[in-house]
Design an enzyme around this catalytic site. Structure first.
Site, mmCIF file in Angstrom:
data_model
loop_
_atom_site.group_PDB
_atom_site.id
_atom_site.type_symbol
_atom_site.label_atom_id
_atom_site.label_comp_id
_atom_site.label_asym_id
_atom_site.label_seq_id
_atom_site.Cartn_x
_atom_site.Cartn_y
_atom_site.Cartn_z
ATOM 1 N N HIS A 1 -1.926 7.372 7.598
ATOM 2 C CA HIS A 1 -0.982 8.285 6.931
ATOM 3 C C HIS A 1 -1.675 9.599 6.544
ATOM 4 C CE1 HIS A 1 2.736 6.017 6.465
ATOM 5 N NE2 HIS A 1 2.099 4.966 5.970
ATOM 6 N N CYS B 1 6.283 -0.396 7.414
ATOM 7 C CA CYS B 1 5.924 0.801 6.665
ATOM 8 C C CYS B 1 7.111 1.232 5.814
ATOM 9 C CB CYS B 1 5.539 1.928 7.621
ATOM 10 S SG CYS B 1 5.046 3.446 6.785
ATOM 11 N N LEU B 2 6.824 1.594 4.558
ATOM 12 C CA LEU B 2 7.901 2.044 3.661
ATOM 13 C C LEU B 2 8.564 3.315 4.193
ATOM 14 C CD1 LEU B 2 6.059 1.459 0.262
ATOM 15 C CD2 LEU B 2 7.867 0.036 1.270
ATOM 16 N N GLN C 1 3.174 9.937 1.662
ATOM 17 C CA GLN C 1 4.479 9.253 1.643
ATOM 18 C C GLN C 1 5.340 9.679 0.457
ATOM 19 O OE1 GLN C 1 2.585 5.182 2.327
ATOM 20 N NE2 GLN C 1 4.536 4.964 3.415
ATOM 21 N N GLY D 1 0.841 -1.194 0.000
ATOM 22 C CA GLY D 1 0.000 0.000 0.000
ATOM 23 C C GLY D 1 0.869 1.232 0.000
ATOM 24 N N HIS E 1 -3.981 1.318 8.107
ATOM 25 C CA HIS E 1 -2.606 1.825 8.126
ATOM 26 C C HIS E 1 -2.463 2.994 7.140
ATOM 27 C CE1 HIS E 1 1.940 1.099 7.989
ATOM 28 N NE2 HIS E 1 1.739 1.813 6.904
ATOM 29 N N GLU E 2 -3.016 2.822 5.930
ATOM 30 C CA GLU E 2 -2.912 3.880 4.917
ATOM 31 C C GLU E 2 -3.704 5.115 5.324
ATOM 32 O OE1 GLU E 2 -0.649 3.391 3.043
ATOM 33 O OE2 GLU E 2 -0.527 1.219 3.011
#
Ligand code: GNR
Ligand code: NI
Length: 172
Positions: free
Chosen positions: A140, A94-95, A51, A46, A136-137
């Protein structure tokens, strides 16, 4: 289409509250294509627009397993319209917090209302990894990272490791 740079904590742009998109037009569709390409390049499941430094309420996701056909999903202005009382723990990464993982507890199921790439309102019932990932997204979009759900001690340990790894990378 282009692969964008993924921001890493503690970048202040990851802490900002994203703005609603309004209408889904060609520019939004082009941005979502870049997000999907960036997500695949980074091997994430995702990606949220903040991000890549874009403060808009846009999320992309692909939960297809390796070897399966790609299944990119795009969510504009997503809202959680219902969340289950029942919660479940899940190991998250997480990226923007590279190579760090920790267990986060979240509602097991959520119902999400969003607009698709054709500006059509949709609703989706989420469970399992889809429920974890979309929550999670959507965090953000509020400027929240998974580490913000952990104790202050765990959070600072993880962020310190990330900063150290970034320093080593910059010195390469
Ligand atoms: O690639 C990702 N994997 C993942 C694993 C467990 C819970 C959430 C995620 S999302 C993450 C990509 C990412 O950072 N999205 O914001
Ligand atoms: Ni993330």
């Amino acid at each position: 289409m282009a692969v964008r740079e993924v921001l890493v904590a503690p970048d202040p742009r990851l802490k900002a509250k994203a703005k609603p998109v309004g209408k889904v037009d060609d520019a939004v569709r082009a941005l979502m294509d870049d997000m999907v390409e960036t997500m695949y390049a980074a091997k994430g499941i995702g990606l949220a627009a903040p991000q890549i430094g874009v403060s808009k309420r846009i999320v992309v996701m692909d939960l297809a397993r390796e070897g399966e056909p790609a299944e990119p999903r795009k969510f504009v202005d997503p809202e959680i319209v219902w969340a289950s009382e029942e919660t479940v723990p899940c190991e998250e990464g997480c990226l923007s917090v590279p190579d760090q993982y920790a267990e986060v507890e979240r509602p097991k199921q959520v119902r999400v209302r969003y607009r698709d790439e054709n500006d059509k309102v949709q609703e989706i019932d989420c469970d399992g990894l889809l429920a974890v990932c979309i929550q999670h997204e959507m965090d953000h979009l509020k400027g929240v990272l998974f580490v913000d759900h952990l104790s202050a001690l765990k959070r600072s340990m993880i962020l310190r490791k990330v900063q150290k790894a970034q320093r080593l990378k910059a010195a390469e």
